[in-house]
Write a protein that holds these residues in place. Structure first.
Motif, short mmCIF file in Angstrom:
data_model
loop_
_atom_site.label_atom_id
_atom_site.label_comp_id
_atom_site.label_asym_id
_atom_site.label_seq_id
_atom_site.Cartn_x
_atom_site.Cartn_y
_atom_site.Cartn_z
N UNK A 1 0.82 -1.21 0.00
CA UNK A 1 0.00 0.00 0.00
C UNK A 1 0.86 1.27 0.00
N UNK A 2 1.99 1.25 0.73
CA UNK A 2 2.88 2.41 0.75
C UNK A 2 3.60 2.55 -0.58
N UNK A 3 4.06 1.45 -1.13
CA UNK A 3 4.74 1.50 -2.42
C UNK A 3 3.83 2.09 -3.49
N UNK A 4 2.57 1.65 -3.52
CA UNK A 4 1.63 2.17 -4.52
C UNK A 4 1.32 3.64 -4.29
N UNK A 5 1.15 4.03 -3.02
CA UNK A 5 0.83 5.41 -2.68
C UNK A 5 1.94 6.36 -3.13
N UNK A 6 3.18 6.05 -2.75
CA UNK A 6 4.28 6.97 -3.06
C UNK A 6 4.72 6.88 -4.52
N UNK A 7 4.47 5.76 -5.16
CA UNK A 7 4.74 5.69 -6.60
C UNK A 7 3.81 6.63 -7.36
N UNK A 8 2.55 6.67 -6.92
CA UNK A 8 1.58 7.57 -7.54
C UNK A 8 1.95 9.03 -7.26
N UNK A 9 2.38 9.33 -6.04
CA UNK A 9 2.78 10.70 -5.69
C UNK A 9 4.01 11.12 -6.49
N UNK A 10 5.02 10.23 -6.56
CA UNK A 10 6.28 10.56 -7.23
C UNK A 10 6.08 10.87 -8.71
N UNK A 11 5.07 10.25 -9.33
CA UNK A 11 4.83 10.49 -10.76
C UNK A 11 4.41 11.93 -11.03
N UNK A 12 3.79 12.57 -10.05
CA UNK A 12 3.33 13.94 -10.26
C UNK A 12 4.16 15.00 -9.57
N UNK A 13 5.32 14.60 -9.03
CA UNK A 13 6.16 15.53 -8.27
C UNK A 13 7.19 16.17 -9.18
N UNK A 14 7.34 17.48 -9.04
CA UNK A 14 8.44 18.18 -9.69
C UNK A 14 9.62 18.17 -8.73
N UNK A 15 10.67 17.45 -9.09
CA UNK A 15 11.81 17.28 -8.19
C UNK A 15 12.70 18.53 -8.24
N UNK A 16 12.91 19.20 -7.10
CA UNK A 16 13.81 20.36 -7.09
C UNK A 16 15.21 19.94 -7.53
N UNK A 17 15.86 20.80 -8.30
CA UNK A 17 17.19 20.47 -8.80
C UNK A 17 18.19 20.43 -7.66
N UNK A 18 18.90 19.33 -7.53
CA UNK A 18 19.96 19.22 -6.53
C UNK A 18 20.94 18.15 -6.99
N UNK A 19 22.19 18.33 -6.57
CA UNK A 19 23.26 17.40 -6.96
C UNK A 19 23.72 16.53 -5.81
N UNK A 20 23.08 16.62 -4.67
CA UNK A 20 23.57 15.87 -3.51
C UNK A 20 22.66 14.72 -3.11
N UNK A 21 21.58 14.51 -3.87
CA UNK A 21 20.68 13.38 -3.61
C UNK A 21 20.41 12.66 -4.93
N UNK A 22 20.59 11.34 -4.93
CA UNK A 22 20.25 10.53 -6.10
C UNK A 22 18.95 9.78 -5.80
N UNK A 23 17.93 10.03 -6.59
CA UNK A 23 16.62 9.39 -6.37
C UNK A 23 16.34 8.42 -7.51
N UNK A 24 16.06 7.18 -7.16
CA UNK A 24 15.71 6.15 -8.13
C UNK A 24 14.21 5.95 -8.08
N UNK A 25 13.51 6.46 -9.10
CA UNK A 25 12.05 6.39 -9.09
C UNK A 25 11.54 4.97 -9.23
N UNK A 26 12.30 4.10 -9.91
CA UNK A 26 11.84 2.73 -10.12
C UNK A 26 11.82 1.93 -8.81
N UNK A 27 12.85 2.15 -7.97
CA UNK A 27 12.91 1.43 -6.70
C UNK A 27 12.42 2.27 -5.53
N UNK A 28 12.08 3.53 -5.79
CA UNK A 28 11.65 4.47 -4.74
C UNK A 28 12.66 4.50 -3.59
#
Length: 202
Positions: free
Chosen positions: A147-174
Motif C-alpha cells: 500500500x505504501x509502495x503504490x501510494x508513493x509511486x503515484x505521488x512521485x509520478x506527479x512531483x516536480x523534483x527540485x534540482x539538486x546534486x547531492x541526492x540521487x533518487x531512483x524512481x523505479x525502486x523508490x
C-alpha cells in the motif's frame, strides 16, 4: 505554541515567498501579490521587522518551532565559517527536507507526516523523527508494504523534483541516496541569512 496549521496562502502572501508549496498556497500569492489584511498605507519596516520576516521564512519553510530554530542556530555558531550559511545547511540536512527534495512527496508537511507515520526507513531502520540529520551515504527507502509502495509511486509520478546534486533518487525502486553534504548553493529558499543571524543574536 505548536506547529502552524492555519491558512498557508496567507503566510506566502505575508512573506512574499512561496514557503509553502501546496497548489492553493502558490496560487494565492500569484493572485494577490500583497500582504493579507486591511490594505492601508504601511509604515516603512524596521530592522527588527525585516529580521523577523527573514527568520519566519526559515521557520515556515522547514516547519520548525522557535526552539528548534534556536537550537540549530547555536549549532551553526559552533561551526567554522559563515553562521547563516551553516544554519541553512543544517536545516537542509533534516530528513523531512531530504524526503521532499528527493521527490518522494510534493511538500515538506507531507514528507513530515509520512515520516511520523513510520512510512520511511533510513539505512534499513524504520524511523519516525523528521528532524534526523542525514549524512553522506545514507539510504532512504520506503517500508516494504504494497500500500505504501503504490501510494508513493503515484505521488512521485506527479512531483516536480527540485534540482539538486547531492541526492540521487531512483524512481523505479523508490529509494534515495545522499551522495554528499548540501552546500549553501543547494538551499532552495531565498532568504537573507545575515539578517537572520543578526535577529537571532539579539
Amino acid at each position: 505554541m505548536g506547529r502552524y496549521t492555519g491558512p498557508k496562502g496567507r503566510v506566502n502572501r505575508r512573506l512574499g515567498v512561496n514557503v509553502y508549496e501546496s497548489n492553493g498556497a502558490i496560487k494565492s500569492l500569484e493572485r494577490k501579490e500583497f500582504p493579507p489584511g486591511m490594505h492601508k498605507r504601511r509604515k516603512k519596516p524596521t530592522n527588527y521587522g525585516l529580521g523577523l520576516a527573514e527568520k519566519q521564512k526559515i521557520k515556515f519553510y522547514y516547519g520548525l518551532r522557535d526552539r528548534q530554530l534556536n537550537r540549530y542556530f547555536n549549532k551553526a555558531r559552533a561551526i567554522k565559517g559563515n553562521t547563516g550559511e551553516s544554519l541553512l545547511i543544517l536545516c537542509e540536512r533534516r530528513l523531512d527536507n531530504v524526503v521532499r527534495r528527493a521527490g518522494f512527496t510534493c511538500t515538506r508537511p507531507q514528507a513530515r507526516q509520512g515520516i511520523v507515520h513510520r512510512h520511511f526507513q533510513l539505512n534499513g531502520v524504520t524511523v519516525n523523527k523528521p528532524g534526523i540529520m542525514v549524512r553522506p551515504g545514507d539510504v532512504i527507502t520506503l517500508r516494504k508494504r504494497p500500500n505504501l509502495q503504490n501510494l508513493y509511486k503515484h505521488i512521485a509520478e506527479g512531483v516536480t523534483i527540485p534540482q539538486n546534486d547531492w541526492i540521487n533518487f531512483d524512481e523505479s525502486s523508490l529509494s534515495a541516496i545522499v551522495t554528499t553534504l548540501p552546500t549553501f548553493d543547494d538551499v532552495g529558499l531565498i532568504v537573507d541569512a545575515n539578517q537572520v543571524v543578526a535577529f537571532l543574536s539579539r
